[in-house]
Design a protein around this motif. Structure first.
Motif, PDB file in Angstrom:
ATOM      1  N   TYR A 256       4.472   1.688  11.695  1.00 49.90           N
ATOM      2  CA  TYR A 256       5.782   1.897  12.312  1.00 49.90           C
ATOM      3  C   TYR A 256       5.919   1.086  13.599  1.00 49.90           C
ATOM      4  CZ  TYR A 256       9.509   4.186  14.940  1.00 49.90           C
ATOM      5  OH  TYR A 256      10.635   4.426  15.693  1.00 49.90           O
ATOM      6  N   ASP A 257       4.871   1.097  14.424  1.00 52.64           N
ATOM      7  CA  ASP A 257       4.920   0.347  15.675  1.00 52.64           C
ATOM      8  C   ASP A 257       5.105  -1.147  15.424  1.00 52.64           C
ATOM      9  OD1 ASP A 257       4.569   2.679  17.091  1.00 52.64           O
ATOM     10  OD2 ASP A 257       2.453   2.330  17.548  1.00 52.64           O
ATOM     11  N   LEU A 258       4.511  -1.655  14.336  1.00 53.96           N
ATOM     12  CA  LEU A 258       4.598  -3.085  14.045  1.00 53.96           C
ATOM     13  C   LEU A 258       5.925  -3.459  13.400  1.00 53.96           C
ATOM     14  CD1 LEU A 258       2.949  -5.777  14.055  1.00 53.96           C
ATOM     15  CD2 LEU A 258       2.325  -5.232  11.689  1.00 53.96           C
ATOM     16  N   THR A 259       6.434  -2.611  12.507  1.00 52.71           N
ATOM     17  CA  THR A 259       7.594  -2.986  11.683  1.00 52.71           C
ATOM     18  C   THR A 259       8.882  -2.275  12.042  1.00 52.71           C
ATOM     19  OG1 THR A 259       7.207  -1.244  10.032  1.00 52.71           O
ATOM     20  CG2 THR A 259       5.990  -3.324   9.752  1.00 52.71           C
ATOM     21  N   ASN A 260       8.770  -1.143  12.744  1.00 52.03           N
ATOM     22  CA  ASN A 260       9.923  -0.297  13.067  1.00 52.03           C
ATOM     23  C   ASN A 260      10.574   0.294  11.817  1.00 52.03           C
ATOM     24  OD1 ASN A 260      11.324   0.868  15.259  1.00 52.03           O
ATOM     25  ND2 ASN A 260      13.086  -0.456  14.894  1.00 52.03           N
ATOM     26  N   ASP A 261       9.834   0.362  10.712  1.00 54.35           N
ATOM     27  CA  ASP A 261      10.333   0.960   9.475  1.00 54.35           C
ATOM     28  C   ASP A 261      10.164   2.475   9.574  1.00 54.35           C
ATOM     29  OD1 ASP A 261      10.744   1.923   6.861  1.00 54.35           O
ATOM     30  OD2 ASP A 261       9.953   0.091   5.954  1.00 54.35           O
ATOM     31  N   VAL A 262      11.272   3.214   9.577  1.00 53.72           N
ATOM     32  CA  VAL A 262      11.244   4.642   9.855  1.00 53.72           C
ATOM     33  C   VAL A 262      10.546   5.448   8.762  1.00 53.72           C
ATOM     34  CG1 VAL A 262      13.464   5.228   8.797  1.00 53.72           C
ATOM     35  CG2 VAL A 262      12.642   6.522  10.798  1.00 53.72           C
ATOM     36  N   ARG A 263      10.429   4.900   7.557  1.00 60.81           N
ATOM     37  CA  ARG A 263       9.754   5.670   6.520  1.00 60.81           C
ATOM     38  C   ARG A 263       8.275   5.865   6.858  1.00 60.81           C
ATOM     39  NH1 ARG A 263       8.748   1.906   1.151  1.00 60.81           N
ATOM     40  NH2 ARG A 263       7.983   0.031   2.223  1.00 60.81           N
ATOM     41  N   TYR A 264       7.695   4.937   7.583  1.00 62.61           N
ATOM     42  CA  TYR A 264       6.298   5.093   7.993  1.00 62.61           C
ATOM     43  C   TYR A 264       6.174   6.202   9.031  1.00 62.61           C
ATOM     44  CZ  TYR A 264       5.940   0.475   5.775  1.00 62.61           C
ATOM     45  OH  TYR A 264       5.999  -0.571   4.896  1.00 62.61           O
ATOM     46  N   LEU A 265       7.116   6.273   9.957  1.00 61.22           N
ATOM     47  CA  LEU A 265       7.112   7.347  10.944  1.00 61.22           C
ATOM     48  C   LEU A 265       7.299   8.699  10.261  1.00 61.22           C
ATOM     49  CD1 LEU A 265       7.051   8.122  13.955  1.00 61.22           C
ATOM     50  CD2 LEU A 265       9.545   7.925  13.948  1.00 61.22           C
TER      51      LEU A 265
ATOM     52  N   THR B  71       0.835  -1.204   0.000  1.00 61.88           N
ATOM     53  CA  THR B  71       0.000   0.000   0.000  1.00 61.88           C
ATOM     54  C   THR B  71       0.866   1.248   0.000  1.00 61.88           C
ATOM     55  OG1 THR B  71      -1.844  -1.094   1.108  1.00 61.88           O
ATOM     56  CG2 THR B  71      -1.712   1.297   1.321  1.00 61.88           C
ATOM     57  N   TYR B  72       1.879   1.247   0.824  1.00 63.10           N
ATOM     58  CA  TYR B  72       2.766   2.411   0.887  1.00 63.10           C
ATOM     59  C   TYR B  72       3.407   2.685  -0.469  1.00 63.10           C
ATOM     60  CZ  TYR B  72       6.154   5.721   2.733  1.00 63.10           C
ATOM     61  OH  TYR B  72       6.879   6.856   2.973  1.00 63.10           O
ATOM     62  N   ASP B  73       3.982   1.670  -1.064  1.00 65.05           N
ATOM     63  CA  ASP B  73       4.686   1.854  -2.331  1.00 65.05           C
ATOM     64  C   ASP B  73       3.745   2.275  -3.458  1.00 65.05           C
ATOM     65  OD1 ASP B  73       7.013   1.110  -1.060  1.00 65.05           O
ATOM     66  OD2 ASP B  73       6.933  -0.972  -1.742  1.00 65.05           O
ATOM     67  N   LYS B  74       2.528   1.717  -3.461  1.00 72.04           N
ATOM     68  CA  LYS B  74       1.603   2.002  -4.565  1.00 72.04           C
ATOM     69  C   LYS B  74       0.934   3.370  -4.419  1.00 72.04           C
ATOM     70  CE  LYS B  74       2.154  -1.836  -6.840  1.00 72.04           C
ATOM     71  NZ  LYS B  74       1.297  -3.011  -6.641  1.00 72.04           N
ATOM     72  N   GLN B  75       0.803   3.888  -3.203  1.00 71.49           N
ATOM     73  CA  GLN B  75      -0.012   5.082  -2.996  1.00 71.49           C
ATOM     74  C   GLN B  75       0.731   6.285  -2.422  1.00 71.49           C
ATOM     75  OE1 GLN B  75      -3.138   5.650  -3.910  1.00 71.49           O
ATOM     76  NE2 GLN B  75      -3.342   3.610  -4.818  1.00 71.49           N
ATOM     77  N   VAL B  76       2.007   6.159  -2.101  1.00 69.08           N
ATOM     78  CA  VAL B  76       2.704   7.253  -1.416  1.00 69.08           C
ATOM     79  C   VAL B  76       2.765   8.528  -2.252  1.00 69.08           C
ATOM     80  CG1 VAL B  76       5.015   6.567  -2.209  1.00 69.08           C
ATOM     81  CG2 VAL B  76       4.745   7.821  -0.034  1.00 69.08           C
ATOM     82  N   ASN B  77       2.681   8.409  -3.561  1.00 68.80           N
ATOM     83  CA  ASN B  77       2.745   9.596  -4.412  1.00 68.80           C
ATOM     84  C   ASN B  77       1.379  10.034  -4.944  1.00 68.80           C
ATOM     85  OD1 ASN B  77       5.607   9.878  -4.253  1.00 68.80           O
ATOM     86  ND2 ASN B  77       5.825   8.178  -5.691  1.00 68.80           N
ATOM     87  N   SER B  78       0.314   9.445  -4.432  1.00 71.31           N
ATOM     88  CA  SER B  78      -1.026   9.824  -4.878  1.00 71.31           C
ATOM     89  C   SER B  78      -1.420  11.188  -4.326  1.00 71.31           C
ATOM     90  CB  SER B  78      -2.041   8.780  -4.422  1.00 71.31           C
ATOM     91  OG  SER B  78      -1.785   7.536  -5.033  1.00 71.31           O
TER      92      SER B  78
END
Length: 482
Positions: free
Chosen positions: A247-256, A216-223
């Motif tokens: 972010y809480d689930l994955t610790n992936d900073v791009r979501y934060l 979802t992030y990759d497909k929609q981040v530029n919408s």
């Protein structure tokens, strides 16, 4: 093909009594279709199945069709009993929750002369390589008749062994891998659906659908305006909170970082006059929902961004605004909007999500500051939500317009957002609302569900229809009651 004798044992709604029928059968020839290979490939001999679970059944002109599931291998086959030569039967397979048949007439077979029953080969229900979450039905047509009957859509217990995982799998039947959104619902609703999915994975540990987060992030981040921002400021808030959960689930900073971009964008619509966040970029309207999302998102970021003072200060300003607004009315529930120039409660409509998300925001601010006042306010609203006759009828939670309303594309998401607030309040109060939440979940499970564990709008029943908004709301409730 070699004829053999098999015993078919079946019970079900379409059979008036339990039946044990000894018939001569053989594997039918498969129809031309794309072959799906999971643990095994399509067109497998049912004799190799370690289990045989009889599921949906239907009768047409005295012929009895039944779906049989191999839950160990996530495969299915169909049988036709008490038939006549020339009767045909087949499987339909769907990857959108039974709305359309992605693969029609799989394994079409016909009862030959001299026998009264027949079975087809086993086919996979899901397509794991393509991330297709499947459902199947069995169909049949008597020889010389135009009548066709099909069983209800059903599936294996693979990723659906309990009501939590089954509801999650049913939600994923609506997920569009190509867009990263959920078919049958809208933009902000998809943010809520993704949040429900993430919360479910956190609660249950089910990791099989976590691919949807990055997809979802990759497909929609530029919408739209990028970073999940658009003209509706509340939409941006819903997505910002989805990325906090991710972010809480994955610790992936791009979501934060995206959640921060969303909060910063929302702040540009904070009114320098009486305060509060405008609902749209046109700076018209100030609603409870956009301002509870603003408070919740900034409070969440204040607790997650190292060394932060900015988000904490914004959250404090928002909490001060909330206390002065009077949006929490005398009933303890939250009205929809305030006057733009005075920021005072207009005493407009009371929707479930206004109250429920205010609860979520107040709890989040309490977590950030340990100030007991917002938690007391959250308890006031939460208790009103569980007792008010506006929202409760016969002990079951509802929109106050029910049963007359059926939930439009937006309204079907409201109760789910409300339950996320109640879930957080229940955590914060050490289970004070557990009994009430479980009562709602039990009603919905027993009175508002089909064979695919798809849920409708009315938690008191009956099931009206299914879509991603209804489903994520149901999953939000089941998450909260877990």
């Amino acid at each position: 093909m070699t004829l053999s004798w098999r015993k078919i044992v079946g019970t079900g709604a379409a059979l008036t009594v339990a039946a044990t029928v000894l018939v001569q059968i053989q594997l039918s020839s498969p129809a031309a279709a794309a072959t799906v290979c999971n643990k095994f490939c399509d067109v497998r001999d049912p004799a190799l199945s370690p289990v045989d679970r009889l599921s949906a059944t239907v009768t047409v002109a005295g012929r009895q069709l039944a779906l049989h599931f191999d839950d160990t291998d996530a495969m299915v086959w169909v049988t036709m009993q008490t038939g006549q030569p020339g009767d045909t039967f087949w499987l339909d397979r769907s990857f959108d929750g039974g709305r359309t048949s992605s693969d029609s007439r799989l394994g079409t077979g016909a009862i030959p002369a001299g026998v009264t029953g027949w079975r087809g080969a086993m086919y996979n229900v899901d397509n794991w390589a393509a991330r297709g979450v499947g459902a199947v039905r069995g169909c049949g047509q008597p020889a010389g008749s135009a009548s066709i009957a099909c069983t209800a859509w059903a599936r294996t217990t693979w990723n659906a062994a309990d009501r939590l995982s089954a509801a999650t799998t049913a939600l994923m039947m609506t997920y569009n891998n190509g867009t990263g959104l959920f078919n049958t619902t809208g933009w902000w609703n998809s943010a809520n659906a993704l949040t429900a999915l993430i919360e479910n994975s956190r609660i249950t540990g089910l990791a099989g659908y976590r691919y949807a987060i990055a997809n979802t992030y990759d497909k929609q981040v530029n919408s739209f305006l990028g970073q999940f921002r658009n003209d509706f400021i509340d939409d941006t808030g819903w997505w910002g909170l989805a990325w906090i959960a991710a972010y809480d689930l994955t610790n992936d900073v791009r979501y934060l970082n995206t959640a921060r971009a969303d909060a910063d964008y929302m702040h540009t619509f904070w009114d320098s006059g009486c305060g509060g966040v405008f609902w749209r970029t046109s700076r018209t309207g100030k609603t409870a929902i956009v301002n509870s999302l603003y408070l919740q998102l900034n409070s969440a970021l204040g607790g997650r961004v190292a060394g932060d003072t900015t988000y904490r200060a914004r959250a404090t300003a928002s909490w001060t605004w909330w206390k002065a607004s009077g949006l929490v009315n005398a009933e303890g529930l939250v009205n929809d909007s305030v006057d733009v120039t005075t920021c005072r409660n207009l005493n407009t409509t009371i929707w479930t999500y206004n109250s429920g998300n205010a609860v979520n925001a107040f709890v989040e601010y309490n977590r950030l500051t340990n100030d007991p006042d917002p938690l007391a306010s959250a308890r006031k609203v939460g208790t009103a939500m569980t007792t008010s006759t506006r929202f409760n009828s016969g002990g079951v939670f509802r929109e106050q317009c029910e049963p007359g309303c059926t939930g439009d594309a937006n309204g079907a998401s409201f109760k789910g957002a409300a339950m996320r607030g109640m879930m957080q309040l229940n955590y914060r109060t050490n289970g004070a609302y557990t009994t009430w939440l479980q009562q709602q979940a039990n009603s919905m499970f027993s009175r508002n569900r089909n064979r695919l564990d798809q849920y409708g709008f009315h938690w008191a029943g009956p099931l009206d229809s299914s879509d991603a908004a209804r489903q994520h709301s149901a999953l939000d409730l089941l998450n909260a009651a877990a």
